[in-house]
Design an enzyme around this catalytic site. Structure first.
Site, mmCIF file in Angstrom:
data_model
loop_
_atom_site.group_PDB
_atom_site.id
_atom_site.type_symbol
_atom_site.label_atom_id
_atom_site.label_comp_id
_atom_site.label_asym_id
_atom_site.label_seq_id
_atom_site.Cartn_x
_atom_site.Cartn_y
_atom_site.Cartn_z
ATOM 1 N N LYS A 99 0.833 -1.216 0.000
ATOM 2 C CA LYS A 99 0.000 0.000 0.000
ATOM 3 C C LYS A 99 0.863 1.261 0.000
ATOM 4 O O LYS A 99 0.586 2.204 -0.722
ATOM 5 C CB LYS A 99 -0.921 0.045 1.230
ATOM 6 N N ARG A 147 -9.599 1.277 8.985
ATOM 7 C CA ARG A 147 -9.181 -0.072 9.336
ATOM 8 C C ARG A 147 -10.225 -0.774 10.199
ATOM 9 O O ARG A 147 -10.067 -1.958 10.491
ATOM 10 C CB ARG A 147 -7.898 0.017 10.147
ATOM 11 N N ARG A 178 11.694 -6.635 5.481
ATOM 12 C CA ARG A 178 11.669 -5.215 5.826
ATOM 13 C C ARG A 178 12.209 -5.008 7.241
ATOM 14 O O ARG A 178 12.867 -4.016 7.527
ATOM 15 C CB ARG A 178 10.229 -4.700 5.721
ATOM 16 N N ARG A 225 11.811 -1.356 11.825
ATOM 17 C CA ARG A 225 10.576 -0.879 12.455
ATOM 18 C C ARG A 225 10.307 -1.675 13.716
ATOM 19 O O ARG A 225 10.484 -2.897 13.730
ATOM 20 C CB ARG A 225 9.398 -1.076 11.482
ATOM 21 N N ARG A 252 -0.303 -8.443 13.561
ATOM 22 C CA ARG A 252 -0.806 -7.501 12.551
ATOM 23 C C ARG A 252 -1.570 -8.223 11.452
ATOM 24 O O ARG A 252 -2.590 -7.734 10.977
ATOM 25 C CB ARG A 252 0.356 -6.690 11.972
HETATM 26 P P1 AMP Z 1 0.879 0.593 9.165
HETATM 27 O O1 AMP Z 1 2.134 1.320 8.856
HETATM 28 O O2 AMP Z 1 -0.296 1.077 8.382
HETATM 29 O O3 AMP Z 1 1.029 -0.911 9.075
HETATM 30 O O4 AMP Z 1 0.533 0.916 10.690
HETATM 31 C C1 AMP Z 1 1.423 0.585 11.728
HETATM 32 C C2 AMP Z 1 0.673 0.539 13.036
HETATM 33 O O5 AMP Z 1 0.104 1.816 13.312
HETATM 34 C C3 AMP Z 1 -0.498 -0.431 13.075
HETATM 35 O O6 AMP Z 1 -0.084 -1.750 13.406
HETATM 36 C C4 AMP Z 1 -1.364 0.185 14.168
HETATM 37 O O7 AMP Z 1 -0.831 -0.067 15.455
HETATM 38 C C5 AMP Z 1 -1.185 1.669 13.898
HETATM 39 N N1 AMP Z 1 -2.196 2.195 12.948
HETATM 40 C C6 AMP Z 1 -1.966 2.749 11.717
HETATM 41 N N2 AMP Z 1 -3.109 3.130 11.151
HETATM 42 C C7 AMP Z 1 -4.103 2.818 12.029
HETATM 43 C C8 AMP Z 1 -5.509 2.954 12.003
HETATM 44 N N3 AMP Z 1 -6.153 3.497 10.956
HETATM 45 N N4 AMP Z 1 -6.209 2.515 13.075
HETATM 46 C C9 AMP Z 1 -5.580 1.971 14.141
HETATM 47 N N5 AMP Z 1 -4.262 1.800 14.221
HETATM 48 C C10 AMP Z 1 -3.512 2.225 13.176
#
Ligand code: AMP
Length: 187
Positions: free
Chosen positions: A13, A88, A127, A133, A144
Site C-alpha cells: 500500500k 481499518r 523489511r 521498524r 498484525r
Molecule cells: P501501518 O504502517 O499502516 O502498518 O501501521 C502501523 C501501526 O500503526 C499499526 O499496526 C497500528 O498499530 C497503527 N495504525 C496505523 N493506522 C491505524 C488505524 N487506521 N487505526 C488503528 N491503528 C492504526
C-alpha cells in the site's frame, strides 16, 4: 477523486500509494506514518499509540477517529486524496463516509492489493532487517496479520456492496502493479 488502498500489512500500500500520489498529484494520507512521526516526536498522540503499535495491535478508535477527522479537514484533501492505512475498522469506515459526505464527496475507488500470506510474511520479515521498524518483530507481524483479517478485511464487503472494489494482484514487479492501478482508475 478519493481512493482507498486496502490490503494486509506488507501488501505494498505504501509503495503503490506513493507512486499513485505522485502520478495523480493527490495527497496521500497515511495514518501509520503520522503515528510513527508522533511516536518519534513524543507527542501525546505518540505516547498513547506506541504500546499498541509495538504489539502490532490497532490503536483504539477513541484515539484514531479524531486524527482521521483532522486529516480529512485539511484543505489539501478537499478534492481528493489517497488513503493508506485507514479506515481499518467499521467505526473508521463510518467516519470516513460521513465526513466525505458532509463535503459532498465520497470514496470513489477501493483498490484491494492481493498478496498471498507466505509472501506477506517474507516481505515483512525482509523489511524488518532493512528498516528496523519496532513492529516488524515476528510476534508483532503475526498479530498484525491476524488483526487485518479480523478487523479490516470485513470492510471489503461493505465496499463491494457499493461496487467500488477492484482487486489488484499485488505480487510481481512494482511498476507493473502501478500500471495496472492506473488502468483501473482510468488515469
Ligand atoms: P501501518 O504502517 O499502516 O502498518 O501501521 C502501523 C501501526 O500503526 C499499526 O499496526 C497500528 O498499530 C497503527 N495504525 C496505523 N493506522 C491505524 C488505524 N487506521 N487505526 C488503528 N491503528 C492504526
Amino acid at each position: 477523486m478519493f481512493v482507498l488502498l486496502l490490503g494486509a500489512p506488507g501488501s505494498g500500500k505504501g509503495t503503490q500509494g506513493k507512486i499513485l500520489a505522485e502520478r495523480l498529484g493527490l495527497r496521500k494520507i497515511t495514518t501509520g506514518d503520522i503515528l510513527r512521526a508522533a511516536v518519534r516526536e513524543g507527542t501525546p498522540l505518540g505516547r498513547q499509540a506506541k504500546k499498541y503499535m509495538d504489539d502490532g495491535k490497532l490503536v483504539p478508535d477513541s484515539v484514531i477517529l479524531g486524527l482521521i477527522k483532522e486529516e480529512l479537514a485539511n484543505p489539501d484533501a478537499k478534492d481528493g486524496a489517497i488513503f493508506d492505512g485507514f479506515p481499518r475498522t467499521a467505526a473508521q469506515a463510518e467516519l470516513v463516509d460521513t465526513t466525505l459526505g458532509e463535503h459532498g464527496q465520497r470514496l470513489n475507488r477501493v483498490l484491494l492489493l492481493d498478496v498471498p500470506e507466505e509472501e506477506l510474511l517474507r516481505r515483512l520479515t525482509g523489511r524488518a532487517a532493512q528498516e528496523g521498524r519496532s513492529d516488524d518483530t515476528p510476534a508483532a507481524i503475526q498479530t498484525r496479520l491476524q488483526v487485518y483479517q479480523r478487523d479490516t478485511a470485513p470492510l471489503v464487503a461493505h465496499y463491494v456492496e457499493r461496487g467500488i472494489v477492484h482487486r489488484v494482484p499485488g505480487s510481481g514487479p512494482v511498476d507493473a502493479i502501478a500500471t495496472e492501478i492506473q488502468r483501473i482508475l482510468g488515469r
